[in-house]
Motif scaffolding. Sequence first.
Motif, mmCIF file in Angstrom:
data_model
loop_
_atom_site.group_PDB
_atom_site.id
_atom_site.type_symbol
_atom_site.label_atom_id
_atom_site.label_comp_id
_atom_site.label_asym_id
_atom_site.label_seq_id
_atom_site.Cartn_x
_atom_site.Cartn_y
_atom_site.Cartn_z
ATOM 1 N N GLN A 43 18.895 3.101 1.922
ATOM 2 C CA GLN A 43 19.253 4.179 1.016
ATOM 3 C C GLN A 43 18.041 4.668 0.244
ATOM 4 N N ILE A 44 18.069 5.962 -0.098
ATOM 5 C CA ILE A 44 16.988 6.514 -0.906
ATOM 6 C C ILE A 44 16.933 5.763 -2.231
ATOM 7 N N GLY A 45 15.754 5.281 -2.566
ATOM 8 C CA GLY A 45 15.566 4.471 -3.763
ATOM 9 C C GLY A 45 15.476 2.992 -3.483
ATOM 10 N N ASP A 46 15.839 2.557 -2.262
ATOM 11 C CA ASP A 46 15.690 1.148 -1.899
ATOM 12 C C ASP A 46 14.210 0.776 -1.792
ATOM 13 N N TRP A 47 13.932 -0.490 -2.084
ATOM 14 C CA TRP A 47 12.553 -0.977 -1.985
ATOM 15 C C TRP A 47 12.104 -1.037 -0.528
ATOM 16 N N VAL A 48 10.796 -0.771 -0.320
ATOM 17 C CA VAL A 48 10.198 -0.826 1.007
ATOM 18 C C VAL A 48 8.845 -1.522 0.931
ATOM 19 N N LEU A 49 8.411 -2.047 2.058
ATOM 20 C CA LEU A 49 7.140 -2.768 2.113
ATOM 21 C C LEU A 49 6.373 -2.323 3.348
ATOM 22 N N ALA A 50 5.117 -1.977 3.179
ATOM 23 C CA ALA A 50 4.280 -1.531 4.287
ATOM 24 C C ALA A 50 3.175 -2.535 4.558
ATOM 25 N N VAL A 51 2.997 -2.903 5.821
ATOM 26 C CA VAL A 51 1.933 -3.828 6.223
ATOM 27 C C VAL A 51 1.146 -3.170 7.343
ATOM 28 N N GLY A 52 -0.172 -3.234 7.283
ATOM 29 C CA GLY A 52 -0.980 -2.631 8.334
ATOM 30 C C GLY A 52 -2.455 -2.898 8.166
ATOM 31 N N ASN A 53 -3.253 -2.074 8.834
ATOM 32 C CA ASN A 53 -4.690 -2.308 8.970
ATOM 33 C C ASN A 53 -5.468 -1.095 8.445
ATOM 34 N N PRO A 54 -5.354 -0.746 7.155
ATOM 35 C CA PRO A 54 -6.036 0.448 6.650
ATOM 36 C C PRO A 54 -7.546 0.300 6.679
ATOM 37 N N PHE A 55 -8.211 1.348 7.171
ATOM 38 C CA PHE A 55 -9.669 1.386 7.218
ATOM 39 C C PHE A 55 -10.275 0.187 7.932
ATOM 40 N N GLY A 56 -9.486 -0.475 8.809
ATOM 41 C CA GLY A 56 -10.005 -1.611 9.549
ATOM 42 C C GLY A 56 -10.204 -2.858 8.722
ATOM 43 N N LEU A 57 -9.595 -2.914 7.542
ATOM 44 C CA LEU A 57 -9.793 -4.055 6.643
ATOM 45 C C LEU A 57 -9.045 -5.289 7.084
ATOM 46 N N GLY A 58 -7.998 -5.125 7.894
ATOM 47 C CA GLY A 58 -7.129 -6.235 8.261
ATOM 48 C C GLY A 58 -5.787 -6.095 7.549
ATOM 49 N N ASN A 59 -4.893 -7.041 7.812
ATOM 50 C CA ASN A 59 -3.542 -6.941 7.259
ATOM 51 C C ASN A 59 -3.552 -6.712 5.750
ATOM 52 N N THR A 60 -2.896 -5.620 5.367
ATOM 53 C CA THR A 60 -2.810 -5.221 3.969
ATOM 54 C C THR A 60 -1.360 -4.881 3.659
ATOM 55 N N VAL A 61 -0.867 -5.337 2.522
ATOM 56 C CA VAL A 61 0.540 -5.167 2.156
ATOM 57 C C VAL A 61 0.642 -4.231 0.958
ATOM 58 N N THR A 62 1.539 -3.234 1.050
ATOM 59 C CA THR A 62 1.842 -2.369 -0.082
ATOM 60 C C THR A 62 3.354 -2.212 -0.192
ATOM 61 N N ALA A 63 3.824 -1.985 -1.413
ATOM 62 C CA ALA A 63 5.265 -1.860 -1.655
ATOM 63 C C ALA A 63 5.587 -0.497 -2.240
ATOM 64 N N GLY A 64 6.820 -0.058 -2.033
ATOM 65 C CA GLY A 64 7.281 1.211 -2.579
ATOM 66 C C GLY A 64 8.775 1.336 -2.382
ATOM 67 N N ILE A 65 9.257 2.593 -2.355
ATOM 68 C CA ILE A 65 10.670 2.846 -2.128
ATOM 69 C C ILE A 65 10.841 3.873 -1.018
ATOM 70 N N LEU A 66 12.058 3.976 -0.504
ATOM 71 C CA LEU A 66 12.388 5.062 0.402
ATOM 72 C C LEU A 66 12.563 6.321 -0.445
ATOM 73 N N SER A 67 11.706 7.313 -0.192
ATOM 74 C CA SER A 67 11.714 8.537 -0.996
ATOM 75 C C SER A 67 12.692 9.579 -0.465
#
Length: 489
Positions: free
Chosen positions: A174-198
């Motif tokens: 649902q819009i407003g639910d928490w979300v978590l993003a994991v990936g490889n930004p700028f080649g740095l390696g696994n990076t975790v960020t959190a937010g919501i479904l907008s």
Amino acid sequence: MRSAARRAVGLGSMLVAGSMLVWTSASAAPAPDSFAPLVKKVTPAVVNISSEHAVSAQEQMQGMPDLPFDIPEGSPFEKFFKQFRDRMPHGGPQGPQGEVHALGSGFVIDPSGYIVTNNHVIDDATNIEVTFDDDKTYPATLVGTDDKTDLALLKIDAPKDLPYVEWGNSDDIQIGDWVLAVGNPFGLGNTVTAGILSARSRDIHAGPYDDFLQIDAAVNRGNSGGPTFATDGKVIGINTAIISPSGGSVGIGFAVPSNLAKDVIAQLKENGHVERGWLGVKIQGVSPEIAEAMGLDEPHGALVAEVVSGSPAEKAGLEQGDVIVGYNGTEIDSVRDLPRLVAATPAGKDADLRIRRGSEVETVSVNIAKMEPEQVAEASGMSGGAQSSPAAAFGAQLAPITPDLRQQFQVPDDVEGVAVVGVEPGSPAAEHGLRVGDVIRQIDREKVSDPSQVETIAEKAKQENHNSLLLLVNRSGDDLFLGMKIGKA
């Protein structure tokens, strides 16, 4: 070759983002005290993807896109980001063949080594490697790709079962639910960020089946192909693009919903390609003006502008002007809903279409066929004027179709009607999209062949206190409907 780290997917500053990982719960859950347990659970299955791409000498000279921020000369960060610059796409040739390295993200969906990522991450790659969070690296083979949804499936061989994550249900978030993003930004390696479904169901004009989830978790270049997680640790999206004026995250990221991706990935795993259903209609949205002219209560559904000859739609009796409002029990609220539903239907299967024809609603059964590679039609240029008669009802200059006009506007031989040779700026015709070179074929389902007919029909409509006219227009060989507001008598 398209850059795996940056790709224009829409207007202006739409960039492919890559690995956005979103996490959210089906029921609105409070933010946890720490995301650490969830991160520990999912990150072993998130991988960094490095690919090599052969480039021409001209591509090598283009250089790398600018970083999303300025680095002062002599700054302690200058050396660090110079290393990042050298690793990113267009970082320069390596060897006589002229190769560049691209970076992205992905995630394991099967312990035997199947990995999901974006198509643009590995498109035209000559070599692909996958690196896990423990720094173990494996060569990967390409199982299959689908450019229409920007998805790809890789396979690696490992000596033991691999950590993996499961698909979640993207319809539950649902819009407003928490979300978590994991990936490889700028080649740095696994990076975790959190937010919501907008937001959801975003159309960013990246492909014919756009239905993106929008998240505000920070996503940057190199994140492409990474997972979007719900709070239960299941994948509800594949991070694909961002909007950014600078190239860095501004909190607007887009992920392919898991419910769209699951079927695509399953087909890639089984067949190496994706097969889609085909109905055989050209459709358009129903504007408020069209809805009013057609007597619809509200603007919804998919309006059939043209039925393809020999198609399942023609065999089932669909007609130009039908409004498809339901497909196998699912309401068609937006014109974008129908292509996704048809594409997901296996060839040879029957589908029930609920259609509005005139004032009646009926159900039509259609046997869906297999979609073949599309033929792309090129729009013809329009120019010039001709002897014409004014149609004062909505501000268009009209003329009968003469041989000269047919040639000038490249009107197909089988198209009859009245040619638009001028449009008055600020008029209803201009406001509702009528263009020079259009051919008006019908008004309120009545065929027209002379400008005087247009004036007569428009005047009659005003006398009867109708606010809108429904025009069937041929534009560059394709039929479409326009709703035209007119003044009352």
